[in-house]
Design a protein around this motif. Sequence first.
Motif, short mmCIF file in Angstrom:
data_model
loop_
_atom_site.label_atom_id
_atom_site.label_comp_id
_atom_site.label_asym_id
_atom_site.label_seq_id
_atom_site.Cartn_x
_atom_site.Cartn_y
_atom_site.Cartn_z
N HIS A 33 -20.30 -1.49 55.02
CA HIS A 33 -19.72 -2.07 56.10
C HIS A 33 -19.08 -3.61 55.89
O HIS A 33 -19.97 -4.29 55.16
CB HIS A 33 -20.11 -2.13 57.55
N TYR A 35 -17.31 -7.41 57.47
CA TYR A 35 -16.87 -8.24 58.71
C TYR A 35 -16.02 -9.42 58.15
O TYR A 35 -16.26 -9.90 57.06
CB TYR A 35 -18.23 -8.54 59.39
N LEU A 45 -15.60 -6.52 62.83
CA LEU A 45 -15.80 -5.43 61.95
C LEU A 45 -14.41 -5.10 61.34
O LEU A 45 -13.54 -4.52 62.20
CB LEU A 45 -16.20 -4.00 62.31
N LEU A 47 -14.03 -2.84 57.98
CA LEU A 47 -14.25 -1.65 57.55
C LEU A 47 -15.55 -1.24 57.64
O LEU A 47 -16.50 -2.00 57.75
CB LEU A 47 -14.11 -1.92 55.70
N TYR A 48 -15.60 0.15 57.99
CA TYR A 48 -17.04 0.64 58.01
C TYR A 48 -17.28 2.01 57.11
O TYR A 48 -16.12 2.50 56.87
CB TYR A 48 -17.59 0.95 59.54
N ASP A 49 -18.16 2.16 56.86
CA ASP A 49 -18.48 3.66 55.88
C ASP A 49 -17.75 3.24 54.53
O ASP A 49 -16.88 4.36 54.31
CB ASP A 49 -18.25 4.76 56.39
N GLN A 88 -22.34 -5.48 54.57
CA GLN A 88 -23.37 -5.22 55.38
C GLN A 88 -23.70 -3.67 54.96
O GLN A 88 -22.91 -2.77 54.86
CB GLN A 88 -23.40 -5.15 56.67
N TRP A 96 -31.09 -3.24 58.58
CA TRP A 96 -29.76 -3.63 58.50
C TRP A 96 -29.75 -4.93 57.52
O TRP A 96 -30.22 -5.85 57.79
CB TRP A 96 -28.99 -4.30 59.74
N GLN B 99 -23.96 -1.07 68.15
CA GLN B 99 -23.84 -0.18 66.98
C GLN B 99 -22.80 0.96 67.14
O GLN B 99 -23.01 1.45 68.15
CB GLN B 99 -25.32 0.36 66.57
N LEU B 100 -22.07 0.94 66.20
CA LEU B 100 -20.83 2.04 66.19
C LEU B 100 -21.79 3.57 66.46
O LEU B 100 -22.61 3.72 65.33
CB LEU B 100 -20.16 1.89 64.91
N ALA B 105 -22.90 0.54 61.48
CA ALA B 105 -22.01 -0.85 61.59
C ALA B 105 -22.04 -1.20 63.01
O ALA B 105 -22.38 -0.31 63.96
CB ALA B 105 -20.59 -0.49 61.10
N PHE B 106 -21.66 -2.45 63.31
CA PHE B 106 -21.62 -3.26 64.55
C PHE B 106 -20.18 -3.33 64.91
O PHE B 106 -19.58 -4.23 64.19
CB PHE B 106 -22.32 -4.37 64.44
#
Lengths: 107, 119
Positions: A33, A35, A45, A47-49, A88, A96, B99-100, B105-106
């Motif tokens: 992820h 930030y 945030l 981007l995630y995954d 992250q 984390w 947390q998503l 992710a946060f």
Amino acid sequence: SYVLTQPPSVSVAPGQTARITCGGNNIGTKSVHWYQQKPGQAPVLVLYDDSDRPSGIPERFSGSNSGNTATLTISRVEAGDEADYYCQLWHTNDHWVFGGGTKLTVL
Amino acid sequence: EVQLAQSGAEVKKPGESLKISCEASGYSFTRDWIAWVRQMPGKGLEWVGIINPSDSETRYSQSFQGQVTISVDKAINTASLQWSSLKASDTAMYYCARQLVAANAFDIWGQGTMVTVSS
């Protein structure tokens, strides 16, 4: 403990493409992820995954993850993209983990 | 609108106790875990710990285990981070973050609480 390594700084001219890397052992097997944190503000945030964008994040932000390196790519960089960027991930033992951060400077 | 509103800045002396808070609004508080993240002046982000508001299950970073306590009060949709005896090295900005649901992710962050510990 699992370590994420980012370059301290990246510089790019407006309109060009910025690539910010995040190195880790077999990071390609994990979900990464990203930030964005502007001065005096809370992280956001972006981007995630590895490559999914939350609502409201421009398509100019994209990501990839393979082998020992994950990459955040910002296309058509704007002055407003100047910020610190953190990768992250979640790791079994460390929970984390954050990278050290990369300062993106728009020239 | 989903929001996390944190309590205001604190100035404390070494050895004093402190509890800072993070009030959630705009979503079901017990659905999503809430984390705490430290940022020392001029430095990067460090994960402190996380709590499940539904049952108060808590996990801590090894670096912070025994140094802080995370708790929740479901009645007022609030998570808290507390110290029993502050040190100068606790001086930092502390963020809470949600947390998503579908990822580790946060996605929502509070505005931060600056904690200054100085004699």
